[in-house]
Design a protein around this motif. Sequence first.
Motif, PDB file in Angstrom:
ATOM      1  N   SER A  69       9.849 -17.938 -21.540  1.00  0.00           N
ATOM      2  CA  SER A  69      10.222 -18.498 -22.858  1.00  0.00           C
ATOM      3  C   SER A  69       9.184 -18.038 -24.058  1.00  0.00           C
ATOM      4  CB  SER A  69      10.174 -20.088 -22.763  1.00  0.00           C
ATOM      5  OG  SER A  69      11.229 -20.612 -21.936  1.00  0.00           O
ATOM      6  N   ILE A  71       8.391 -18.670 -28.154  1.00  0.00           N
ATOM      7  CA  ILE A  71       8.656 -19.485 -29.455  1.00  0.00           C
ATOM      8  C   ILE A  71       7.960 -18.533 -30.409  1.00  0.00           C
ATOM      9  CG2 ILE A  71       7.575 -21.435 -30.635  1.00  0.00           C
ATOM     10  CD1 ILE A  71       7.009 -23.067 -28.091  1.00  0.00           C
ATOM     11  N   VAL A  90       8.504 -29.490 -30.568  1.00  0.00           N
ATOM     12  CA  VAL A  90       9.029 -28.566 -29.430  1.00  0.00           C
ATOM     13  C   VAL A  90       8.378 -28.714 -28.262  1.00  0.00           C
ATOM     14  CG1 VAL A  90       9.441 -26.006 -28.974  1.00  0.00           C
ATOM     15  CG2 VAL A  90      10.300 -26.901 -31.131  1.00  0.00           C
ATOM     16  N   LEU A  95      10.845 -27.877 -25.377  1.00  0.00           N
ATOM     17  CA  LEU A  95      10.673 -26.805 -24.236  1.00  0.00           C
ATOM     18  C   LEU A  95      11.048 -27.448 -22.890  1.00  0.00           C
ATOM     19  CD1 LEU A  95       9.632 -24.111 -24.320  1.00  0.00           C
ATOM     20  CD2 LEU A  95       7.426 -25.018 -23.724  1.00  0.00           C
ATOM     21  N   GLN A 101      14.041 -20.057 -22.873  1.00  0.00           N
ATOM     22  CA  GLN A 101      14.451 -20.247 -23.986  1.00  0.00           C
ATOM     23  C   GLN A 101      13.566 -19.099 -25.065  1.00  0.00           C
ATOM     24  OE1 GLN A 101      13.181 -24.536 -24.026  1.00  0.00           O
ATOM     25  NE2 GLN A 101      15.371 -24.924 -24.426  1.00  0.00           N
ATOM     26  N   ILE A 103      12.864 -19.718 -28.912  1.00  0.00           N
ATOM     27  CA  ILE A 103      12.956 -20.585 -29.877  1.00  0.00           C
ATOM     28  C   ILE A 103      12.175 -20.003 -31.211  1.00  0.00           C
ATOM     29  CG2 ILE A 103      12.333 -22.865 -30.518  1.00  0.00           C
ATOM     30  CD1 ILE A 103      12.011 -23.578 -27.587  1.00  0.00           C
ATOM     31  N   THR A 104      13.010 -20.268 -32.219  1.00  0.00           N
ATOM     32  CA  THR A 104      12.481 -19.768 -33.627  1.00  0.00           C
ATOM     33  C   THR A 104      12.129 -21.074 -34.325  1.00  0.00           C
ATOM     34  OG1 THR A 104      13.895 -17.834 -33.480  1.00  0.00           O
ATOM     35  CG2 THR A 104      12.751 -18.545 -35.547  1.00  0.00           C
ATOM     36  N   ILE A 105      10.901 -21.253 -34.766  1.00  0.00           N
ATOM     37  CA  ILE A 105      10.534 -22.329 -35.635  1.00  0.00           C
ATOM     38  C   ILE A 105      10.052 -21.756 -36.967  1.00  0.00           C
ATOM     39  CG2 ILE A 105       8.733 -24.279 -35.830  1.00  0.00           C
ATOM     40  CD1 ILE A 105       8.513 -24.187 -32.780  1.00  0.00           C
ATOM     41  N   ILE A 110      14.669 -25.482 -36.624  1.00  0.00           N
ATOM     42  CA  ILE A 110      14.181 -25.093 -35.259  1.00  0.00           C
ATOM     43  C   ILE A 110      15.628 -24.524 -34.785  1.00  0.00           C
ATOM     44  CG2 ILE A 110      13.456 -25.861 -33.092  1.00  0.00           C
ATOM     45  CD1 ILE A 110      12.073 -28.156 -34.399  1.00  0.00           C
ATOM     46  N   ARG A 111      15.622 -23.421 -34.131  1.00  0.00           N
ATOM     47  CA  ARG A 111      16.475 -22.626 -33.435  1.00  0.00           C
ATOM     48  C   ARG A 111      16.153 -22.402 -32.008  1.00  0.00           C
ATOM     49  NH1 ARG A 111      18.105 -17.536 -36.224  1.00  0.00           N
ATOM     50  NH2 ARG A 111      16.814 -16.532 -34.531  1.00  0.00           N
ATOM     51  N   ILE A 112      17.231 -22.819 -31.001  1.00  0.00           N
ATOM     52  CA  ILE A 112      17.100 -22.611 -30.067  1.00  0.00           C
ATOM     53  C   ILE A 112      18.186 -21.822 -29.185  1.00  0.00           C
ATOM     54  CG2 ILE A 112      16.850 -24.030 -27.494  1.00  0.00           C
ATOM     55  CD1 ILE A 112      15.832 -26.302 -29.227  1.00  0.00           C
ATOM     56  N   LYS A 114      19.126 -20.195 -25.285  1.00  0.00           N
ATOM     57  CA  LYS A 114      18.852 -20.416 -24.023  1.00  0.00           C
ATOM     58  C   LYS A 114      18.964 -18.938 -23.504  1.00  0.00           C
ATOM     59  CE  LYS A 114      19.959 -24.974 -23.267  1.00  0.00           C
ATOM     60  NZ  LYS A 114      19.237 -25.965 -22.280  1.00  0.00           N
TER      61      LYS A 114
END
Length: 115
Positions: A69, A71, A90, A95, A101, A103-105, A110-112, A114
């Motif tokens: 994953s 971030i 997150v 998480l 994943q 994940i953009t913060i 917050i965009r997740i 998968k």
Amino acid sequence: MIIFDENIEQRLVSKIENEGFEFVSIKGNYQGLSDKEIIHLAKEMQATIITEDKDFGELFFAHGLKNCSVIFLRYSRNEFEEVFNNLLSVLNNVLNKESLQFITIRAKSIRIKKI
């Protein structure tokens, strides 16, 4: 376990450390690793990478290196506290250890995805 990429500023690393999270800093422990090597290290350690490097998105989505994953942090200096709070949320609540994943913060979102 968290792996902080070299581009993550020390004050963020310190704040996460103060929250009790287990981590490795590329800058402090593995300086000079390529992005692909960091992904391989994360897979071995079963860790999540925290980065500000856009190349990780390309490696994951264009080149298929989906082994851990990630971030991805996007913010300006004056948004640091908002992004830190989103990151903490997150790490504590979003998480998923069972699935990968990306994940953009940002300060306000917050965009997740998968993987």
